[in-house]
Structure formats: C-alpha cells, structure tokens
Design an enzyme around this catalytic site. Structure first.
Site, PDB file in Angstrom:
ATOM      1  N   SER A   1      12.742  -7.084  37.568  1.00 36.45           N
ATOM      2  CA  SER A   1      11.554  -6.286  37.219  1.00 36.45           C
ATOM      3  C   SER A   1      10.786  -5.937  38.488  1.00 36.45           C
ATOM      4  CB  SER A   1      10.640  -7.070  36.279  1.00 36.45           C
ATOM      5  OG  SER A   1      11.316  -7.402  35.100  1.00 36.45           O
TER       6      SER A   1
ATOM      7  N   ARG B   1      21.058 -15.180  38.081  1.00 35.59           N
ATOM      8  CA  ARG B   1      21.787 -14.138  38.822  1.00 35.59           C
ATOM      9  C   ARG B   1      22.522 -14.826  39.973  1.00 35.59           C
ATOM     10  NH1 ARG B   1      16.436 -10.669  39.013  1.00 35.59           N
ATOM     11  NH2 ARG B   1      15.884 -12.788  39.560  1.00 35.59           N
TER      12      ARG B   1
ATOM     13  N   HIS C   1      17.877  -8.377  31.523  1.00 34.23           N
ATOM     14  CA  HIS C   1      17.357  -9.178  30.402  1.00 34.23           C
ATOM     15  C   HIS C   1      18.146  -8.879  29.121  1.00 34.23           C
ATOM     16  CE1 HIS C   1      13.318  -8.915  32.714  1.00 34.23           C
ATOM     17  NE2 HIS C   1      13.724 -10.151  32.827  1.00 34.23           N
TER      18      HIS C   1
ATOM     19  N   LYS D   1      -5.337 -14.715  34.919  1.00 28.35           N
ATOM     20  CA  LYS D   1      -4.738 -14.240  36.173  1.00 28.35           C
ATOM     21  C   LYS D   1      -3.394 -13.586  35.849  1.00 28.35           C
ATOM     22  CE  LYS D   1      -2.655 -17.122  39.435  1.00 28.35           C
ATOM     23  NZ  LYS D   1      -1.370 -17.013  39.247  1.00 28.35           N
TER      24      LYS D   1
END
Ligand code: PNS
Length: 163
Positions: A130, A92, A18, A42
């Site tokens: 992540s 990516r 990032h 959620k």
C-alpha cells in the site's frame, strides 16, 4: 463448526497482494474477516476506516465467506470477540519477517489462545505494498494491476490531495 480467520491490516488501500492472501485463506477457513485497524488518535492514513472498509466490500462483492470490518484497540482482543481461530498475515520477502515475528510474539504473549498463521503471497505480488502504491500514484505512475479496479480511481483522486 465454522472456522473464522481474522486478516488484519491497515489496508490503506487494499492491494492485489491482499486479495491474493484472502483468496488463499479462503481455501483453508470458512470465513475470513478482513479487519481494518485504525487508531482514533493517531492515523496518518490516506483513507478513513469507513472508506477502507468500503473498498474491501466492493472488491469482494458477491464472494461468500468474506466480511469487512474496522476495529481499534488490541488485535487479539478483537480476534477473541469475533471468536476467530487464527490471525492470518501475508508474507512477501525476507524483509517482512522481523516485523511479523515481533508482532506474532507480542500477540502470543498477550493472548496465547489466538494463533497467528502466515500465507506466502504469490510471486507477482512480492513487491506490492500500500505504501509503494501510494508513492507511485502520487508521483503520477501507473498502478493498474497493483490494486483492485474499484480502488484505482479513488487512489488517483486522493493522490491529488497528497501531492
Ligand atoms: O498492514 P499493517 O499496517 O502491517 O498491519 C499492522 C496491524 C494492523 C496488523 C498491527 O498494527 C495491529 O495489529 N494493530 C492493532 C493494535 C495492536 O494490537 N497492536 C499490537 C500488535 S503486536
């Protein structure tokens, strides 16, 4: 006129991939708003929206043109509220393409005035995510170099509660 880009994501937590995208975006835009998306009903994230925003602020402390914020609701509505010229997403490898393509088209359908642009991550970040970083740290692996230094200890501590 100031050109602002929104760089949205879950950022749970921010990774060096990032950071790489933000640095590239800063070469094109005057202002980058790094926007942590959260869903109040959620959210299975490891970190709260405040914690995620705080880690981003620490990572970019002293860097001009960066703002960290959190939002819920539609990204395009947030982008319009912030007067952004564009939404920036990092790419990516090939696997990112379909997901990004769908989101871009949906966002364009919802709000044709907001353009989405893509930055290619540097090759050393092609495998950083992540999700993987959390998996590795929760299994006791080394994630140094994958996330900003200020994130390492927070991730290690949080992994204790996610084993
Ligand atoms: O880092 P991520 O999880 O890939 O980011 C996905 C994100 C936050 C950009 C996406 O889920 C999003 O835009 N969420 C906000 C809600 C929204 O606008 N959804 C419709 C997108 S087409």
């Amino acid at each position: 006129m100031t050109q602002t880009a929104i760089y949205p994501g879950s950022f749970d937590p921010i990774t060096n991939g990032h950071v790489d995208i933000v640095q590239r975006t800063l070469q094109v835009f005057d202002q980058v708003v790094i926007a942590v998306a959260f869903n109040a009903n959620k959210d299975s994230a490891w970190f709260t929206p405040d914690e995620r925003t705080e880690m981003i602020r620490e990572t970019f402390a002293g860097v001009a043109g960066i703002e960290a914020d959190a939002f819920s609701g539609l990204l395009v509505e947030y982008a319009m509220r912030r007067g952004a010229t564009a939404i920036v997403r990092g790419l990516r490898a090939v696997a990112d393409f379909e997901y990004e393509f769908q989101m871009t088209m949906m966002n364009r359908h919802l709000e044709p005035r907001v353009e989405t642009i893509f930055m290619m991550a540097g090759e050393s970040h092609f495998y950083t995510s992540s999700r993987l970083v959390k998996e590795v740290v929760s299994l006791g692996g080394d994630i140094a170099g994958q996330v900003p230094d200020c994130v390492v200890s927070r991730l290690t501590a949080r992994a204790e509660t996610h084993r």
